[in-house]
Write an enzyme that holds these catalytic residues in place. Structure first.
Site, PDB file in Angstrom:
ATOM      1  N   ASN A 135      11.605 -18.933   0.526  1.00  0.00           N
ATOM      2  CA  ASN A 135      10.688 -19.785   0.647  1.00  0.00           C
ATOM      3  C   ASN A 135       9.710 -19.996  -0.434  1.00  0.00           C
ATOM      4  O   ASN A 135       8.631 -21.248  -0.368  1.00  0.00           O
ATOM      5  CB  ASN A 135      10.785 -20.709   1.579  1.00  0.00           C
ATOM      6  CG  ASN A 135      11.799 -20.567   2.987  1.00  0.00           C
ATOM      7  OD1 ASN A 135      12.309 -20.751   2.863  1.00  0.00           O
ATOM      8  ND2 ASN A 135      11.732 -19.299   3.671  1.00  0.00           N
ATOM      9  N   TYR A 174      11.506 -14.890  14.682  1.00  0.00           N
ATOM     10  CA  TYR A 174      12.219 -14.668  14.879  1.00  0.00           C
ATOM     11  C   TYR A 174      12.274 -14.552  17.089  1.00  0.00           C
ATOM     12  O   TYR A 174      11.628 -14.045  17.686  1.00  0.00           O
ATOM     13  CB  TYR A 174      13.093 -14.296  14.596  1.00  0.00           C
ATOM     14  CG  TYR A 174      13.750 -14.454  12.960  1.00  0.00           C
ATOM     15  CD1 TYR A 174      13.335 -15.911  12.720  1.00  0.00           C
ATOM     16  CD2 TYR A 174      14.830 -14.058  12.840  1.00  0.00           C
ATOM     17  CE1 TYR A 174      13.793 -16.084  11.692  1.00  0.00           C
ATOM     18  CE2 TYR A 174      15.268 -14.455  10.969  1.00  0.00           C
ATOM     19  CZ  TYR A 174      14.625 -15.406  10.759  1.00  0.00           C
ATOM     20  OH  TYR A 174      15.015 -15.841   9.590  1.00  0.00           O
ATOM     21  N   LEU A 229      25.409 -23.058   5.951  1.00  0.00           N
ATOM     22  CA  LEU A 229      26.017 -24.128   6.825  1.00  0.00           C
ATOM     23  C   LEU A 229      25.711 -25.071   6.840  1.00  0.00           C
ATOM     24  O   LEU A 229      25.899 -26.324   7.878  1.00  0.00           O
ATOM     25  CB  LEU A 229      26.798 -23.559   8.005  1.00  0.00           C
ATOM     26  CG  LEU A 229      28.128 -22.403   8.082  1.00  0.00           C
ATOM     27  CD1 LEU A 229      28.320 -22.053   9.225  1.00  0.00           C
ATOM     28  CD2 LEU A 229      28.759 -22.517   7.202  1.00  0.00           C
ATOM     29  N   GLY A 264      24.927 -25.240  10.623  1.00  0.00           N
ATOM     30  CA  GLY A 264      25.283 -26.331  11.604  1.00  0.00           C
ATOM     31  C   GLY A 264      25.164 -27.670  10.809  1.00  0.00           C
ATOM     32  O   GLY A 264      26.505 -28.049  11.900  1.00  0.00           O
ATOM     33  N   ARG A 265      24.638 -27.980  10.252  1.00  0.00           N
ATOM     34  CA  ARG A 265      24.945 -29.902   9.984  1.00  0.00           C
ATOM     35  C   ARG A 265      26.317 -29.792   9.347  1.00  0.00           C
ATOM     36  O   ARG A 265      27.117 -31.140   9.828  1.00  0.00           O
ATOM     37  CB  ARG A 265      24.322 -30.335   9.472  1.00  0.00           C
ATOM     38  CG  ARG A 265      22.615 -30.707   9.756  1.00  0.00           C
ATOM     39  CD  ARG A 265      21.862 -30.694   8.923  1.00  0.00           C
ATOM     40  NE  ARG A 265      21.344 -30.357   7.564  1.00  0.00           N
ATOM     41  CZ  ARG A 265      21.267 -30.278   6.514  1.00  0.00           C
ATOM     42  NH1 ARG A 265      21.266 -31.580   6.625  1.00  0.00           N
ATOM     43  NH2 ARG A 265      20.489 -29.200   5.802  1.00  0.00           N
ATOM     44  N   LEU A 266      27.229 -28.764   8.790  1.00  0.00           N
ATOM     45  CA  LEU A 266      27.765 -29.054   8.018  1.00  0.00           C
ATOM     46  C   LEU A 266      29.736 -29.590   9.492  1.00  0.00           C
ATOM     47  O   LEU A 266      30.264 -30.263   9.615  1.00  0.00           O
ATOM     48  CB  LEU A 266      28.582 -28.045   8.128  1.00  0.00           C
ATOM     49  CG  LEU A 266      29.785 -27.835   6.716  1.00  0.00           C
ATOM     50  CD1 LEU A 266      30.093 -28.735   5.247  1.00  0.00           C
ATOM     51  CD2 LEU A 266      30.358 -26.068   6.495  1.00  0.00           C
ATOM     52  N   TRP A 307      19.694 -18.374   2.486  1.00  0.00           N
ATOM     53  CA  TRP A 307      19.781 -18.927   4.134  1.00  0.00           C
ATOM     54  C   TRP A 307      20.159 -19.726   4.905  1.00  0.00           C
ATOM     55  O   TRP A 307      20.427 -21.021   3.678  1.00  0.00           O
ATOM     56  CB  TRP A 307      18.117 -18.761   4.845  1.00  0.00           C
ATOM     57  CG  TRP A 307      17.333 -19.938   4.275  1.00  0.00           C
ATOM     58  CD1 TRP A 307      16.607 -19.211   3.588  1.00  0.00           C
ATOM     59  CD2 TRP A 307      16.812 -20.581   5.210  1.00  0.00           C
ATOM     60  NE1 TRP A 307      15.038 -20.217   3.756  1.00  0.00           N
ATOM     61  CE2 TRP A 307      15.329 -20.647   4.057  1.00  0.00           C
ATOM     62  CE3 TRP A 307      17.424 -21.782   6.427  1.00  0.00           C
ATOM     63  CZ2 TRP A 307      14.917 -22.223   4.701  1.00  0.00           C
ATOM     64  CZ3 TRP A 307      16.561 -22.678   6.498  1.00  0.00           C
ATOM     65  CH2 TRP A 307      15.610 -22.878   5.814  1.00  0.00           C
TER      66      TRP A 307
END
Length: 304
Positions: free
Chosen positions: A163, A57, A216, A219-221, A213
Site C-alpha cells: 500500500n 489477520y 475480486l 467480493g463486490r464483483l 490484493w
C-alpha cells in the site's frame, strides 16, 4: 499448472498466483490442522507455492493457525514461500498498549513483529517481510534500519512494502541496503488506482512485480446490487466461450495479471473448489479487446 517466476532482479522465485490467508478464520469454525494441510496440498498440486499472511489477520490469530499446520507437518514449510506483513496496531488483547488504531514502522517494532512471526509460524526465516502500511510518523531511515537488521541476521530473506505510493516506495528503496522486491496493492476491475497513480509503472520500470490484493474487489464483483459488477459479469458472459468457459473469478484475475507489470494475484478463498477455479487464471491470456471491454464495463464509459 501455475508458473513460477522471480518477483524482482535478485528477488525470490514465487508462484504467479498466491494463496492469501486473510479470511481463513472467517468461517463459523476455524480450520483444523488436517483441513488446513489438505488445502495446502491442493495449492501445491496446482503449483501455488506462495502463502501470504499478516500479523494483523484474524485479529492477530492467523499466523498461529498457519504455524500449527507447519508444526504438525514440518516438511510443508520448505515447500512454500511465506510472505507476512506487520506494522499495524489495533486495540486488542494482542496490542494492549494501543489506544487507537495506528501504524508503527519503527525499527524496533518491525524487528519485534518479525521475531514473533517466526515463532508463531514455526520457521527460521521469512521469505519476504512487507511493511503493511506507510507510517507517516516514522522516517524512511528508521524503517530501513529495522529491515536492514532483519536482513543481515537472516531472519527475513527479502523485504517489500504494501500500500505504498510510488514516492514512498522510492524513498524507502533509496534507504534500504537490499532493494525492495514488491509493493502489494489493491488491484481489481473495481479498484484501478494503481493503474493511474504510477504504482504499476514504477514496478515495471524497476522490473519489480507487484502483488495484487482483492482482485475480486473484496467480493463486490458478485454483489447483485452493484451496477458496475453487473456490467462486468454481463461482459464476461459474452466472452466466456473464448476462454473455455472460465468462471468470473478466473477472468477477473486474468484481467489483473494481464498488465505488463505482471502482478502476482492473491487468492483469498477458503473453498478448495474456488481455489481450483481461480487457478485457471494462470492459463488465460486475455485478448486485448476483451481486456478493454472489461475496463469499459467497469467504468460504464468508453475508453477516452
Amino acid at each position: 499448472m501455475i508458473k513460477r517466476a522471480a518477483i524482482s532482479p535478485g528477488g525470490p522465485e514465487l508462484s504467479e498466483l498466491v494463496y492469501g490467508t486473510w479470511r481463513i478464520l472467517d468461517d463459523v469454525a476455524p480450520p483444523s490442522v488436517d483441513e488446513l494441510t489438505a488445502r495446502f496440498e491442493t495449492c501445491m498440486e496446482l503449483g501455488l507455492t506462495t502463502l501470504d499472511t499478516a500479523e494483523i489477520y484474524g485479529e492477530y490469530q492467523v499466523e498461529a493457525t498457519l504455524g500449527a499446520a507447519f508444526k504438525a507437518r514440518p516438511e510443508l514449510r520448505d515447500r512454500f514461500e511465506i510472505i507476512t506483513k506487520c506494522g499495524i496496531d489495533v486495540p486488542s488483547a494482542e496490542k494492549k498498549q494501543a489506544r487507537v488504531c495506528h501504524y508503527n514502522a519503527t525499527a524496533d517494532n518491525l524487528v519485534r513483529c518479525a521475531e514473533k512471526s517466526l515463532k508463531l509460524l514455526h520457521t527460521d526465516r521469512l521469505d519476504i517481510l512487507l511493511v503493511h502500511r506507510p507510517d507517516w510518523l516514522t522516517s524512511a531511515d528508521e524503517t530501513a534500519e529495522g529491515l536492514n537488521r532483519l536482513l543481515k541476521e537472516g531472519k527475513i530473506l527479502h523485504a517489500g512494502v504494501s500500500n505504498y505510493t510510488p514516492p514512498q516506495f522510492a524513498l524507502l528503496n533509496d534507504r534500504i541496503e537490499k532493494p525492495l522486491v514488491t509493493n502489494q496493492v489493491e488491484i481489481s476491475l473495481l479498484e484501478m488506482t494503481a493503474l493511474y497513480d504510477g504504482t504499476l509503472s514504477q514496478c515495471e520500470q524497476l522490473r519489480t512485480r507487484p502483488m495484487a490484493w482483492s482482485p475480486l474487489g473484496g467480493g463486490r464483483l458478485f454483489d447483485p446490487d452493484n451496477p458496475a459488477s453487473a456490467r462486468i459479469r454481463e461482459c464476461m458472459e459474452k466472452m466466456r466461450s473464448r476462454y473455455d468457459d472460465a468462471e468470473d473469478d478466473a477472468l477477473a484475475f486474468a484481467w489483473v495479471m494481464a498488465h505488463p507489470s505482471k502482478p502476482l494475484a492473491v487468492i483469498g478463498t477458503n473453498r478448495v473448489e474456488r481455489i481450483r477455479s481461480t487457478a485457471r487464471a494462470a492459463e488465460i491470456i486475455l485478448d486485448r479487446q476483451d481486456w478493454y471491454a472489461l475496463w469499459e464495463a467497469a467504468k460504464g464509459e468508453s475508453v477516452p
